[in-house]
Scaffold this active site. Sequence first.
Site, short mmCIF file in Angstrom:
data_model
loop_
_atom_site.label_atom_id
_atom_site.label_comp_id
_atom_site.label_asym_id
_atom_site.label_seq_id
_atom_site.Cartn_x
_atom_site.Cartn_y
_atom_site.Cartn_z
N PRO A 299 0.81 -1.04 -0.06
CA PRO A 299 0.07 0.02 0.20
C PRO A 299 1.06 1.39 -0.04
O PRO A 299 1.47 1.77 1.28
CB PRO A 299 -0.65 -0.16 1.33
N LEU A 300 0.77 1.93 -1.01
CA LEU A 300 2.01 3.18 -1.40
C LEU A 300 1.28 4.24 -1.14
O LEU A 300 0.31 4.57 -2.08
CB LEU A 300 2.56 2.96 -2.67
N THR A 301 1.44 5.07 -0.38
CA THR A 301 0.79 6.48 -0.20
C THR A 301 1.13 7.33 -1.39
O THR A 301 2.14 7.46 -1.67
CB THR A 301 1.23 7.11 1.22
N CYS A 384 4.05 2.85 9.83
CA CYS A 384 4.23 4.24 9.23
C CYS A 384 5.04 5.12 10.20
O CYS A 384 4.89 5.18 11.32
CB CYS A 384 2.71 4.90 9.11
N LYS A 423 0.87 -4.95 9.60
CA LYS A 423 2.18 -4.44 8.59
C LYS A 423 3.00 -3.79 9.72
O LYS A 423 2.59 -2.79 10.19
CB LYS A 423 1.97 -3.58 7.44
N ASN A 485 9.62 -7.77 3.40
CA ASN A 485 9.52 -6.29 2.55
C ASN A 485 10.69 -5.65 2.83
O ASN A 485 11.40 -5.36 4.01
CB ASN A 485 8.39 -5.70 3.09
N GLY A 486 11.33 -5.17 1.30
CA GLY A 486 12.67 -4.24 1.69
C GLY A 486 13.63 -4.76 0.47
O GLY A 486 14.04 -5.77 0.54
N ASP A 487 13.88 -3.66 -0.19
CA ASP A 487 15.15 -3.84 -1.29
C ASP A 487 14.97 -4.78 -2.22
O ASP A 487 15.90 -5.29 -2.79
CB ASP A 487 16.45 -3.73 -0.60
N ALA A 508 7.35 -2.71 -2.75
CA ALA A 508 6.80 -1.32 -2.61
C ALA A 508 7.60 -0.39 -3.71
O ALA A 508 7.36 -0.11 -4.73
CB ALA A 508 7.25 -1.00 -1.40
#
Length: 638
Positions: A299-301, A384, A423, A485-487, A508
């Site tokens: 979920p990308l703001t 967040c 998350k 999640n990450g990179d 993301a």
Amino acid sequence: METAAEQTTEKRTDVAVKGEAAIKPEFLSTKEKFHGFVDSEWQGSKGGDNDADEEPKTMCAEEPEPKKLKLDSEERNSSGKPDGKRLRGQNKSRPHTKPTTYDEKRLCLSVIQSNRECPFGDKCHFHHNVADYMSSKPADIGESCYLYETYGKCTYGLSCRFAKAHTTPDFKTTEKADLVKAYEGRIVVKNSLSKDLQNRLRKRSVPFEKSAEYLKTLANSKDKREQQGNGNACAAEVSADPTGEKQHPSTEAQTELQDSPDKQPPIKTVGALTDADVIKLRSCEKKQLDFTDKLYLAPLTTCGNLPFRRVCKRFGADITCGEMAMCTNLLQGQQSEWALLKRHESEDIFGVQVEGCFPDTMTRCAELINNNTDVDFVDINSGCPIDLVYKKGGGCGLMTRTRKFEQIVKGMNYVLDVPLTVKIRTGVQEKSNIAHKLIPEMKNWGVSMITLHGRSREQRYTKLADWDYITTCAKLASPVPLFGNGDILSYEDAMKARETGVSGIMIARGALIKPWIFTEIKESRHWDISSTERLDLLKDFTNFGLEHWGSDTRGVEKTRTFMLEWLSFMCRYIPVGLLERVPQKINERPPYYMGRNYLESLMASQNVGDWVRISEMLLGPVPKNFNFLPKHKANAYK
């Protein structure tokens, strides 16, 4: 002897080892040569029609110096103190130009909708004379209207920026009867906020029966704890019978209910007694989702809007999730917040993410979503990092408030008929991970899936994600699925991530830089995508945006703004054919390089003005008062 060009190439190769991506020497360039080439070609493609002394339409900021490693001597200013002004975080003072400012005078809705009589009469501030409006309206962007060609009619009528495609010379709008009939009764986008629900939310007349039941048990539990705190001896004396016998069964049941709010409290019923009155839906009987080995678009703001998610679905994303929505804004019936819950028909596994810091608002919000939207899961954002959310106890702040966190999870689980996911990050401080302590507790709270971002709040994106720690947490979470999640920017990164034992991976920034990463992972290859294919991808986004935000001037400029936000990430992509070492790493900054054609070079530019040029290829010239600055400072130049 070495030529100057060879010396320059050798120097740039040395720099590439220290944070820059390694690109083949023949494609490397300098800042001056790169922008000189891009600007000259762009002016040439316009054909020289513009006057030389004409002012540019957009004011674009200057670019920063190439990223380099800071030495201790450079980190201190003349006073000997560390320099705190670093290019990071958000552009909080960036211009917020409303799309309404681009319309000098709009056509009245009564004229657009079959020329019905305007209910406001002479007090209406909009155009009613079609001829006058058409004479002052900006020129059409193109000859074909996407809405008209897809659905058989355009709801924006004469105000559409492609109006000539579906307008007769006497200003009548046309329709394609066969297409209109094909889409009749079909709901393409779900979860829109109805006017009736919005009014009831604003009047606070929406009933939250299940939430009230849960919150009542919370209040009873709180009272019980206070009584125990005031006098344990008195509490023990009251609870025990003088004869030494146990409590009455009814008293035991009441105490058990207070301790376990997941159980259905006794309620008064009218009419026939049904199973639903006495038996609550158990966790194991809720709707189940198979999360195993799925590709999850984070979920990308701002950038994770519905048109962008549709693009990612085309490239193979399995799970999509709406942008983070504030629970208080949803409960107040804010139209802009409810827009984040919208779901396209192509999103087969779709969830919504909510943020909040209190059990009462989060539980009511969950019940509201459960009763009025079509979603497959609900996600709690407890990762967040922004100050606005963290300082009030939401986002990452929930990880340090375990009692509130537990009450929120149990409350939302109580009112939801779909799985509840969470998350989180590794922790708040950089060197103090706490996720491994929380995860075993979450399993007892009833969480269906956990997503772990391998950085702390303090780190943001300054260091690589800790996948060793994610591996440890994945083992602790079993049998509850845990996503890492990450990179992740290539299928090799994804393969390494899967080897850690996670149930799936969330992508993301990798999806923002290259949305076709989902195809690469599923096909286990590096896709040397051409610049033409990337432009077609942006063209799809443009069409989806015009469908979602509108094809009038307001919708066009809103689509342009979101495209520019996306291009601030997409420009970081380096074509596979130009790399000396494949794959590209997410923490490597692209040096200045020339593409294999002009369009590839233009897409590699990190200048705001060049992003605007790309948008003009698809959405026509920008308005005279147009201004844009990206949301993140890492992508903006000042």
